[in-house]
Scaffold this active site. Structure first.
Site, PDB file in Angstrom:
ATOM      1  N   ARG A   1     -21.615  -0.992   7.578  1.00 39.86           N
ATOM      2  CA  ARG A   1     -21.049  -2.224   8.162  1.00 39.86           C
ATOM      3  C   ARG A   1     -21.203  -2.232   9.683  1.00 39.86           C
ATOM      4  NH1 ARG A   1     -14.959  -3.906   7.137  1.00 39.86           N
ATOM      5  NH2 ARG A   1     -14.600  -1.833   7.983  1.00 39.86           N
TER       6      ARG A   1
ATOM      7  N   LYS B   1     -12.597  -8.151   1.757  1.00 39.15           N
ATOM      8  CA  LYS B   1     -11.476  -9.054   2.075  1.00 39.15           C
ATOM      9  C   LYS B   1     -11.866  -9.988   3.231  1.00 39.15           C
ATOM     10  CE  LYS B   1      -8.583  -5.632   2.832  1.00 39.15           C
ATOM     11  NZ  LYS B   1      -9.481  -4.502   2.609  1.00 39.15           N
TER      12      LYS B   1
ATOM     13  N   ARG C   1     -17.312  -0.101  13.930  1.00 37.58           N
ATOM     14  CA  ARG C   1     -15.910   0.283  14.086  1.00 37.58           C
ATOM     15  C   ARG C   1     -15.767   1.802  14.060  1.00 37.58           C
ATOM     16  NH1 ARG C   1     -12.613  -3.516   9.906  1.00 37.58           N
ATOM     17  NH2 ARG C   1     -11.582  -1.523   9.546  1.00 37.58           N
TER      18      ARG C   1
ATOM     19  N   ARG D   1      -9.130   6.672   4.816  1.00 35.55           N
ATOM     20  CA  ARG D   1      -8.635   5.320   4.515  1.00 35.55           C
ATOM     21  C   ARG D   1      -8.530   5.115   3.000  1.00 35.55           C
ATOM     22  NH1 ARG D   1     -12.974   2.073   7.609  1.00 35.55           N
ATOM     23  NH2 ARG D   1     -11.940   0.180   6.867  1.00 35.55           N
TER      24      ARG D   1
ATOM     25  N   ARG E   1       0.422  -3.584   2.961  1.00 34.09           N
ATOM     26  CA  ARG E   1      -0.296  -2.389   2.509  1.00 34.09           C
ATOM     27  C   ARG E   1       0.641  -1.317   1.991  1.00 34.09           C
ATOM     28  NH1 ARG E   1      -4.986  -3.281   6.172  1.00 34.09           N
ATOM     29  NH2 ARG E   1      -6.400  -1.579   5.741  1.00 34.09           N
TER      30      ARG E   1
HETATM   31  P1  AP5 Z   1     -15.516  -6.488   4.581  1.00 39.11           P
HETATM   32  O1  AP5 Z   1     -15.404  -7.932   4.189  1.00 39.11           O
HETATM   33  O2  AP5 Z   1     -15.565  -6.163   6.040  1.00 39.11           O
HETATM   34  O3  AP5 Z   1     -14.393  -5.623   3.841  1.00 39.11           O
HETATM   35  P2  AP5 Z   1     -12.820  -5.557   4.082  1.00 39.11           P
HETATM   36  O4  AP5 Z   1     -12.205  -5.465   2.719  1.00 39.11           O
HETATM   37  O5  AP5 Z   1     -12.369  -6.673   4.980  1.00 39.11           O
HETATM   38  O6  AP5 Z   1     -12.763  -4.148   4.785  1.00 39.11           O
HETATM   39  P3  AP5 Z   1     -11.936  -3.583   6.024  1.00 39.11           P
HETATM   40  O7  AP5 Z   1     -12.534  -2.240   6.315  1.00 39.11           O
HETATM   41  O8  AP5 Z   1     -11.897  -4.554   7.145  1.00 39.11           O
HETATM   42  O9  AP5 Z   1     -10.572  -3.414   5.395  1.00 39.11           O
HETATM   43  P4  AP5 Z   1      -9.514  -2.447   5.861  1.00 39.11           P
HETATM   44  O10 AP5 Z   1      -8.434  -2.946   4.964  1.00 39.11           O
HETATM   45  O11 AP5 Z   1      -9.792  -1.009   5.806  1.00 39.11           O
HETATM   46  O12 AP5 Z   1      -9.442  -2.707   7.438  1.00 39.11           O
HETATM   47  P5  AP5 Z   1      -8.447  -3.525   8.337  1.00 39.11           P
HETATM   48  O13 AP5 Z   1      -9.242  -4.142   9.411  1.00 39.11           O
HETATM   49  O14 AP5 Z   1      -7.539  -4.397   7.525  1.00 39.11           O
HETATM   50  O15 AP5 Z   1     -16.823  -5.904   3.864  1.00 39.11           O
HETATM   51  C1  AP5 Z   1     -17.258  -4.566   4.082  1.00 39.11           C
HETATM   52  C2  AP5 Z   1     -18.789  -4.479   4.090  1.00 39.11           C
HETATM   53  O16 AP5 Z   1     -19.295  -4.787   2.787  1.00 39.11           O
HETATM   54  C3  AP5 Z   1     -19.471  -5.476   5.040  1.00 39.11           C
HETATM   55  O17 AP5 Z   1     -20.575  -4.844   5.638  1.00 39.11           O
HETATM   56  C4  AP5 Z   1     -19.906  -6.643   4.135  1.00 39.11           C
HETATM   57  O18 AP5 Z   1     -21.068  -7.294   4.641  1.00 39.11           O
HETATM   58  C5  AP5 Z   1     -20.186  -5.907   2.835  1.00 39.11           C
HETATM   59  N1  AP5 Z   1     -19.869  -6.697   1.635  1.00 39.11           N
HETATM   60  C6  AP5 Z   1     -18.762  -7.483   1.439  1.00 39.11           C
HETATM   61  N2  AP5 Z   1     -18.793  -8.027   0.202  1.00 39.11           N
HETATM   62  C7  AP5 Z   1     -19.925  -7.555  -0.393  1.00 39.11           C
HETATM   63  C8  AP5 Z   1     -20.510  -7.736  -1.696  1.00 39.11           C
HETATM   64  N3  AP5 Z   1     -19.947  -8.517  -2.623  1.00 39.11           N
HETATM   65  N4  AP5 Z   1     -21.674  -7.071  -1.962  1.00 39.11           N
HETATM   66  C9  AP5 Z   1     -22.257  -6.276  -1.024  1.00 39.11           C
HETATM   67  N5  AP5 Z   1     -21.770  -6.077   0.221  1.00 39.11           N
HETATM   68  C10 AP5 Z   1     -20.607  -6.704   0.527  1.00 39.11           C
HETATM   69  O19 AP5 Z   1      -7.526  -2.357   8.929  1.00 39.11           O
HETATM   70  C11 AP5 Z   1      -8.027  -1.393   9.842  1.00 39.11           C
HETATM   71  C12 AP5 Z   1      -6.913  -0.441  10.251  1.00 39.11           C
HETATM   72  O20 AP5 Z   1      -5.846  -1.184  10.891  1.00 39.11           O
HETATM   73  C13 AP5 Z   1      -6.204   0.286   9.092  1.00 39.11           C
HETATM   74  O21 AP5 Z   1      -6.894   1.442   8.701  1.00 39.11           O
HETATM   75  C14 AP5 Z   1      -4.830   0.576   9.721  1.00 39.11           C
HETATM   76  O22 AP5 Z   1      -4.883   1.667  10.603  1.00 39.11           O
HETATM   77  C15 AP5 Z   1      -4.556  -0.672  10.546  1.00 39.11           C
HETATM   78  N6  AP5 Z   1      -3.835  -1.690   9.764  1.00 39.11           N
HETATM   79  C16 AP5 Z   1      -4.275  -2.959   9.468  1.00 39.11           C
HETATM   80  N7  AP5 Z   1      -3.362  -3.597   8.713  1.00 39.11           N
HETATM   81  C17 AP5 Z   1      -2.323  -2.734   8.527  1.00 39.11           C
HETATM   82  C18 AP5 Z   1      -1.094  -2.809   7.813  1.00 39.11           C
HETATM   83  N8  AP5 Z   1      -0.766  -3.912   7.132  1.00 39.11           N
HETATM   84  N9  AP5 Z   1      -0.265  -1.732   7.842  1.00 39.11           N
HETATM   85  C19 AP5 Z   1      -0.579  -0.616   8.539  1.00 39.11           C
HETATM   86  N10 AP5 Z   1      -1.743  -0.469   9.207  1.00 39.11           N
HETATM   87  C20 AP5 Z   1      -2.603  -1.515   9.208  1.00 39.11           C
END
Ligand code: AP5
Length: 223
Positions: A130, A16, A163, A174, A91
């Site tokens: 990552r 994402k 992270r 997660r 989410r």
């Molecule tokens: P990346 O682009 O970083 O993936 P992402 O989908 O953004 O993953 P996140 O871990 O950031 O998502 P998340 O939803 O768990 O975390 P968030 O920060 O929102 O890519 C991942 C890796 O893959 C990278 O190394 C990249 O280089 C590689 N990659 C990407 N595309 C690729 C491809 N095509 N091929 C190969 N490699 C690839 O949330 C964190 C925490 O915050 C949550 O757990 C929760 O506690 C809290 N939180 C955030 N939002 C909410 C909400 N709305 N409600 C409640 N709690 C929340």
């Protein structure tokens, strides 16, 4: 110019954050990552960060009302005039319903939803490798970019870190939480004619092109 809004849906590690850059560039919208906002609050030691930190490190969701409030404020900032891209929100069904009501109340456009589909095994590989920049939030992978914790970010010179929720146990939690609480958003948005699904396992550029093509083609058929 009409306002355009988007949601990026998909499991942790689906790409994402990586794909958000392409949508922001293509449509000139503001990138709103609730995860980045919460991590920044933790870093700065604000009340929001204090309340969110424990949930985040354990791989759990922070309470709905906290996140809904930060999004409500954020979408009204001036850089969202052309539109916004929500990354990591909503989410839960409660968040999706709050967003829909908020958008209507503020007279904004209902978002289009891109669901990036990736299986759990690939997620584990991606997240355990990552690394991120503490300054500009750039996203890297140890197998693709020749860097690791403590190195310098090639984009801005900031420090590279891992992270806390990218440890194996937190990743598993997660994924469990995602399937339980966020999977129901796929039929929710499909039924409302807002969702397109994109396979997320090809190279980054291919996923980007598929995403932009799918958005140009219109929403997936309802269930
Ligand atoms: P990346 O682009 O970083 O993936 P992402 O989908 O953004 O993953 P996140 O871990 O950031 O998502 P998340 O939803 O768990 O975390 P968030 O920060 O929102 O890519 C991942 C890796 O893959 C990278 O190394 C990249 O280089 C590689 N990659 C990407 N595309 C690729 C491809 N095509 N091929 C190969 N490699 C690839 O949330 C964190 C925490 O915050 C949550 O757990 C929760 O506690 C809290 N939180 C955030 N939002 C909410 C909400 N709305 N409600 C409640 N709690 C929340």
């Amino acid at each position: 110019m009409a306002q355009r809004n988007f949601i990026l849906l998909g499991p942790p590690g689906a790409g994402k954050g990586t794909q958000a850059a392409a949508l922001v560039k293509r449509f000139g919208v503001a990138h709103i990552s609730t995860g980045d906002m919460l991590r920044e609050a933790v870093e700065k030691g604000t009340e929001l960060g204090r309340q969110g930190q424990e949930y985040m490190n354990a791989g759990k969701l922070v309470p709905d009302d906290l996140v809904i409030n930060i999004v409500r404020q954020r979408v009204q900032e001036s850089d969202c005039e052309a539109g916004f891209l929500l990354d990591g929100f909503p989410r839960t069904l409660a968040q999706a319903e709050a967003l829909s009501a908020m958008v209507d109340e503020l007279g904004l456009a209902q978002p289009r939803v891109v669901n990036i589909v990736v299986d759990d095994e690939e997620i584990l590989r991606r997240l355990s490798g990552r690394r991120m920049c503490r300054e500009c939030n750039a996203i890297y992978h140890v197998a693709q970019h020749n860097l690791d914790v403590g190195d310098t970010c090639p984009a801005c010179g900031g420090k590279i870190y891992q992270r806390p929720d990218d440890q194996k146990e937190a990743i598993a939690e997660r994924l469990r939480v995602y399937h339980q609480q966020t999977d129901p958003l796929v039929p929710y948005y499909t039924d409302r004619g807002q969702l397109v699904a994109v396979p997320g396992e090809g190279p980054i550029d291919e996923v980007r092109d598929a995403m932009l093509d799918r958005l140009a083609a219109g929403p997936d058929e309802g269930a």
